[in-house]
Write an enzyme that holds these catalytic residues in place. Structure first.
Site, PDB file in Angstrom:
ATOM      1  N   ASP A 263    -102.800  13.546  51.068  1.00 33.63           N
ATOM      2  CA  ASP A 263    -102.950  14.591  52.077  1.00 33.63           C
ATOM      3  C   ASP A 263    -104.412  15.052  52.046  1.00 33.63           C
ATOM      4  OD1 ASP A 263    -102.558  16.387  54.098  1.00 33.63           O
ATOM      5  OD2 ASP A 263    -100.785  17.322  53.239  1.00 33.63           O
TER       6      ASP A 263
HETATM    7  C1  BGC Z   1    -101.440  18.533  56.338  1.00 34.88           C
HETATM    8  C2  BGC Z   1    -100.864  17.197  56.767  1.00 34.88           C
HETATM    9  C3  BGC Z   1    -101.694  16.610  57.867  1.00 34.88           C
HETATM   10  C4  BGC Z   1    -103.124  16.480  57.390  1.00 34.88           C
HETATM   11  C5  BGC Z   1    -104.038  15.830  58.387  1.00 34.88           C
HETATM   12  C6  BGC Z   1    -102.921  18.456  56.078  1.00 34.88           C
HETATM   13  O1  BGC Z   1    -103.475  19.712  55.915  1.00 34.88           O
HETATM   14  O2  BGC Z   1    -100.763  18.969  55.189  1.00 34.88           O
HETATM   15  O3  BGC Z   1     -99.531  17.363  57.145  1.00 34.88           O
HETATM   16  O4  BGC Z   1    -101.171  15.380  58.261  1.00 34.88           O
HETATM   17  O5  BGC Z   1    -103.607  17.778  57.092  1.00 34.88           O
HETATM   18  O6  BGC Z   1    -104.284  16.632  59.466  1.00 34.88           O
END
Ligand code: BGC
Length: 735
Positions: A263
């Site tokens: 993530d």
């Molecule tokens: C979130 C994810 C997301 C990623 C990319 C993160 O902050 O937890 O769910 O896919 O950002 O945008």
């Protein structure tokens, strides 16, 4: 490209080039005037690694992506194309209801269709991968991200996981208009302590395996090409560096062989968790856990080269990660056509086209849950004066927190839709108050501006609303959370409707008793006051682009509401986390015996949620007859048929969700009081009845036993069939 050619390509790449494949950077790095300075430099980003990063996040638009891809490939030493990834959660530009609302349809097939529409809009815009579906099981409504999940139930989430993966990917991601899916957030991100974002997760192996892992597994079995790590620690180890979780559970036990992406910045966060002393150790932990892509930090690219050279990390680990990324590019057909479906003309043709809007309207209407109705709904199309009041009566952003590409100008508001249906002299509109008090500040995200209104302006809104309410036969009061009070990093310790809007409700109630609340929100809320004092409550979540149309469809009875809660609505915040499939405890509370002191209960509130999982009313009435079993002894190979007679005894055609729950009365580990095992949506016209039958086999009774093997145990089982999880309609059999 053939398998051997991929292997040969990998062999020909330098260590540095390979490590750059593991980097994911944001679209801002590919603006023409990007110069690497300051924090970018400190992260270890160089012009070379930007030019060779294996994947890019957050860019969209066919022309833009084509241009970046072209320049990128010219510079990339082996002309390997980049992967373009984006969060397409509930639609790209045609915005569907938020995932929690999708769960309430109890119709995964519909989510499959909507995911395939989202895939088409994304694919023609140049996107290759979406970071969806999110299938974390969610039980704590304080957590802002419950809006992103189908809900609290393992089986329901598993069905939605499969359906959405199929919708995004089709039979193969190589197909036209398909994008790769990414199951997230692995694992158990939905169980943070205290419902607080990014917080610690502590789960027993039993709960992890039985309740939290199956939806991810369902998405993986449906072929999801990617999995994303979660931000949390799980039993003391951050997921993004957790070898047991990733190597043993995800890769070996779940047999996932696709790309594992961290993530956002989660590899670097291993340091802040206190699981890595520095960036070097964070890189080592991440790659050893098998995390292939480092999203948005320079940890891998600045550390892995040295780690390999010093022998601390084997080059094979890098090779296996790079190979998985190359394989994904190959599956998407990017070596042959690096632009895949990116096509500006098709963007104009398909994005927000009629077909997509119709699907959004259907799904929104099916996701609404009628929580209360004293008979005031449906509205009469003629002969009734209706005042539409509240900050959502004309609000254009009905998209929810994750739809940052959705454009408010495309949205149908309640007012627009009402004016299409009602005569002008029949309806009035008033804002009444802003969505939030001014002292509540939300961080900007997508379309957001602080709304500052003068005292005078607010007084005028209220006066106008009260005047209109006095004149009207009924008031439709459109209120709820601000969309940015939900979603990532939007946790709330008091899950109520914003206080200024409750004040508006009370003021209106003084002059008009017929208040139909139309509620916008991304999580279960404490609705005690509305349940007691409103004439009707219709839960509409964040319904998306066609929200206004769908709301008027349901308010007028053109569509009979059929949504069912996929997450329990607590009695009050102090009751969360609350979910229907709890254990019984050694001193279960006996409903009605509130004076029994030494029982598992609260002194001041009931144990039961205000509205249980699976609950939702209709404009018609259904009866569900007693359960008929075709036997009461199940053996290992056989099955039992459980039937009920469902009858529409009301005056309108309607759809009911018939739900099958099973309780394993005693086991080597305690079993939930009820578990959803199957459900069917049945549509009946007035007076019609239908036999609804379910087949139960030994497979449905399996669980993680005391020794962690997965299987059933002989004994007594209770079957429940009804129209919500409170049903007492039961029968018994033994295995
Ligand atoms: C979130 C994810 C997301 C990623 C990319 C993160 O902050 O937890 O769910 O896919 O950002 O945008």
């Amino acid at each position: 490209m053939k398998k051997e050619d991929l292997a040969a390509l990998l062999k020909d790449m330098s260590l540095e080039e390979k490590i750059h494949q593991l980097l994911q950077l944001g679209g801002q790095f590919y603006a023409e005037d990007t110069v690497v300075t300051g924090p970018m430099k400190e992260q270890g980003f160089t012009e070379k690694c930007i030019g060779e990063a294996g994947s890019i996040i957050g860019v969209m638009g066919a022309e833009k992506i084509k241009e970046i891809q072209k320049t990128y490939m010219e510079k990339q030493p082996h002309h390997i194309p980049a992967l373009f990834m984006l969060d397409v959660i509930n639609g790209l530009r045609t915005i569907f209801p938020i995932p929690l609302a999708q769960g309430a349809t109890f119709e995964p097939k519909l989510s499959e269709r909507c995911a395939s529409i989202a895939a088409k809009e994304s694919a023609v815009s140049g996107v290759h991968v979406t970071f969806a579906p999110m299938v974390d099981v969610v039980r704590d409504a304080r957590w802002g991200r419950v809006m992103e999940s189908p809900g609290e139930d393992t089986l329901l989430n598993s069905k939605f996981a499969e359906a959405m993966v199929r919708g995004f990917q089709g039979e193969s991601v190589a197909e036209e208009y398909k994008v790769a899916a990414c199951i997230k957030h692995f694992a158990a991100y939905g169980a943070p302590d205290g419902g607080r974002e990014y917080n610690t997760v502590e789960l027993s192996d039993h709960t992890l395996y039985e309740s939290y892992l199956p939806p991810y597994k369902a998405g993986i079995d449906a072929g999801s090409e990617l999995v994303m790590t979660s931000f949390n620690t799980i039993n003391g180890i951050p997921a993004s560096g957790n070898r047991k979780l990733m190597r043993q559970i995800l890769r070996e036990e779940m047999e996932f062989d696709g790309v594992l992406i961290s993530d956002y910045a989660a590899i670097e966060e291993l340091i802040y968790h206190g699981y890595a002393a520095d960036r070097r150790e964070a890189a080592k932990r991440g790659i050893e856990a098998g995390v292939d892509i480092d999203m948005m930090t320079g940890v891998y690219i600045s550390q892995l080269g040295e780690l390999v050279k010093s022998g601390e990390v084997k080059e094979e680990l890098i090779d296996e990660a790079v190979l998985r990324i190359l394989q994904l590019k190959n599956k998407l057909g990017l070596f042959e056509n690096p632009y895949k479906d990116a096509n500006a003309e098709k963007e104009t043709k398909y994005i927000l086209c009629q077909e997509h809007r119709e699907a959004a309207r259907e799904m929104a209407a099916k996701s609404f849950v009628l929580l209360k109705n004293n008979g005031v709904l449906p509205l009469k199309k003629e002969g009734q004066k209706i005042a539409f009041i509240g900050p959502y009566a004309e609000e254009k952003n009905l998209h929810g927190a994750w739809s940052f590409l959705g454009d408010s100008k495309d949205t149908i508001t309640i007012r627009q839709a009402a004016e299409e249906v009602f005569a002008a002299n029949q309806v009035t509109f008033a804002k009444g108050c802003p969505i939030l008090e001014e002292d509540i500040k939300l961080e900007g995200f997508g379309e957001y501006k602080d709304e500052i209104y003068s005292q005078k302006e607010k007084e005028n809104w209220l006066t106008q609303a009260i005047e209109q309410a006095k004149e009207a036969d009924v008031v439709v009061l459109a209120i709820g959370e601000h969309r940015l009070q939900t979603g990532e990093s939007a946790c709330r310790a008091d899950i109520c409707v914003p206080k200024n809007q409750l004040k508006l409700f009370r003021k209106i109630k003084e002059v008009n008793q017929n208040i139909i609340v139309v509620l916008f929100n991304g999580r279960p809320l404490d609705l005690r006051e509305l349940e007691t004092h409103a004439a009707a409550v219709l839960e509409v979540w964040f319904p998306g682009t066609e929200g206004g149309h769908a709301i008027i469809d349901v308010l007028t009875g053109n569509t009979n509401p059929s949504g069912k809660l996929s997450m329990s609505f607590p009695y009050c915040t102090g009751q969360v986390p609350v979910h229907y499939n709890e254990f019984s405890t050694g001193r279960p509370h006996v409903p009605g015996r509130d004076k029994d002191r030494f029982r598992s209960k609260y002194l001041d509130i009931p144990n039961a949620p205000l509205y249980p999982f699976g609950y939702g009313l209709s404009y018609t009435e259904f009866t569900c007859g007693p359960i008929q079993l075709d036997g009461n002894q199940l053996n290992q190979q056989g099955s039992i048929k459980a039937c009920v007679l469902l009858k529409n005894i009301g005056k309108a055609a309607g759809t009911e969700v018939v739900q099958l729950y099973i309780q394993d009365v005693s086991g080597s580990v305690v079993r939930p009081v009820k578990e959803l095992k199957d459900f069917q949506k049945v549509t009946l016209i007035p007076g019609e009845e239908r036999e609804v039958s379910f087949t139960i086999s030994e497979k449905d009774l399996r669980f993680y036993r005391e020794d962690m093997t997965f299987g059933s145990e002989p004994g007594l089982f209770r079957v429940y069939i009804g129209t919500d999880s409170n049903t007492e309609n039961q029968a018994e059999f033994t295995l």
